[in-house]
Write a protein that holds these residues in place. Sequence first.
Motif, PDB file in Angstrom:
ATOM      1  N   LEU A  39       0.348  -1.518   0.061  1.00  0.00           N
ATOM      2  CA  LEU A  39       0.052  -0.214  -0.146  1.00  0.00           C
ATOM      3  C   LEU A  39       1.137   1.435  -0.521  1.00  0.00           C
ATOM      4  N   ARG A  40       0.390   2.003  -0.468  1.00  0.00           N
ATOM      5  CA  ARG A  40       0.981   3.629   0.122  1.00  0.00           C
ATOM      6  C   ARG A  40       0.715   4.537   1.124  1.00  0.00           C
ATOM      7  N   GLU A  41       0.897   4.803   1.672  1.00  0.00           N
ATOM      8  CA  GLU A  41       0.909   5.138   3.109  1.00  0.00           C
ATOM      9  C   GLU A  41      -0.517   6.421   3.022  1.00  0.00           C
ATOM     10  N   GLY A  42      -2.267   6.525   3.704  1.00  0.00           N
ATOM     11  CA  GLY A  42      -2.904   6.394   3.970  1.00  0.00           C
ATOM     12  C   GLY A  42      -3.437   5.448   3.146  1.00  0.00           C
ATOM     13  N   GLU A  43      -3.137   4.685   2.565  1.00  0.00           N
ATOM     14  CA  GLU A  43      -4.360   3.534   1.958  1.00  0.00           C
ATOM     15  C   GLU A  43      -4.954   2.441   3.054  1.00  0.00           C
ATOM     16  N   ASP A  44      -5.778   1.735   2.787  1.00  0.00           N
ATOM     17  CA  ASP A  44      -6.964   1.262   3.849  1.00  0.00           C
ATOM     18  C   ASP A  44      -6.687   0.049   3.654  1.00  0.00           C
ATOM     19  N   LEU A  92       2.649  -7.420   4.895  1.00  0.00           N
ATOM     20  CA  LEU A  92       1.852  -5.855   5.017  1.00  0.00           C
ATOM     21  C   LEU A  92       3.644  -5.209   4.985  1.00  0.00           C
ATOM     22  N   THR A  93       3.089  -4.550   3.097  1.00  0.00           N
ATOM     23  CA  THR A  93       4.359  -3.497   3.129  1.00  0.00           C
ATOM     24  C   THR A  93       4.004  -1.631   2.853  1.00  0.00           C
ATOM     25  N   ILE A  94       3.981  -1.239   3.961  1.00  0.00           N
ATOM     26  CA  ILE A  94       3.421   0.339   3.565  1.00  0.00           C
ATOM     27  C   ILE A  94       4.781   1.512   2.830  1.00  0.00           C
ATOM     28  N   ASN A  95       4.489   1.564   1.822  1.00  0.00           N
ATOM     29  CA  ASN A  95       5.715   2.530   1.500  1.00  0.00           C
ATOM     30  C   ASN A  95       4.558   4.387   0.746  1.00  0.00           C
ATOM     31  N   PRO A  96       5.856   5.418   1.148  1.00  0.00           N
ATOM     32  CA  PRO A  96       5.877   6.610   1.141  1.00  0.00           C
ATOM     33  C   PRO A  96       4.508   7.056   0.328  1.00  0.00           C
ATOM     34  N   GLN A 129      -0.334   3.592   8.201  1.00  0.00           N
ATOM     35  CA  GLN A 129       0.549   5.019   8.365  1.00  0.00           C
ATOM     36  C   GLN A 129       2.037   4.277   8.403  1.00  0.00           C
ATOM     37  N   LEU A 130       2.932   4.509   8.204  1.00  0.00           N
ATOM     38  CA  LEU A 130       4.645   3.587   7.399  1.00  0.00           C
ATOM     39  C   LEU A 130       4.901   2.810   9.019  1.00  0.00           C
ATOM     40  N   SER A 131       4.785   3.282  10.166  1.00  0.00           N
ATOM     41  CA  SER A 131       4.587   1.889  10.714  1.00  0.00           C
ATOM     42  C   SER A 131       4.017   0.857  10.526  1.00  0.00           C
TER      43      SER A 131
END
Lengths: 112, 110
Positions: free
Chosen positions: B12-17, B106-110, B79-81
Amino acid sequence: DAMVIQNPRYQVTQFGKPVTLSCSQTLNHNVMYWYQQKSSQAPKLLFHYYDKDFNNEADTPDNFQSRRPNTSFCFLDIRSPGLGDAAMYLCATSRGKSFVQYFGPGTRLTVL
Amino acid sequence: QQPVQSPQAVILREGEDAVINCSSSKALYSVHWYRQKHGEAPVFLMILLKGGEQKGHEKISASFNEKKQQSSLYLTASQLSYSGTYFCGTEGQGAQKLVFGQGTRLTINP
């Protein structure tokens, strides 16, 4: 702070050389668990103690033994480690059924 | 029997669900959710007991449908965390132990 402590954090042993991992807790929880976790896999329960009652999982190899001398401490003994026993070993504690399990930081075991 | 989690991985990108599902073939008493970061121990997120409850705190919530033996974890405005591997642990009737699903990375990208 109340916590679950595991020692050592990293353990290197030779094939067939017995090794003991330790876990201690200051939470005064009734239940203590030992899990084995291999890379990219889920934690796999080896056994658990409810107070002094020992519960072994059916598929836990005989090579793995455990001791709980008192409420605070629990040990995992691997009598003759094989290469396939290299893994992260996690200790967890809980007040009982359906309560949170608190995990220690784990001991990473390497078998040469 | 090990519960089945889906998807196996999410980027995901940061801010997505995101929604992570956990399904069991056995009757369940409770479902526990944990997050594990690489090289660290699993960290507790929440427990859901039978009764079809839904729980949440901040932007992470979960539901438990005991009739379907399914639970879902909802991550809102990620969030990235939040990056890490999420495990559900299921507790059967009369059991004092958890069986963990295979995990969802789960990977969160900026």
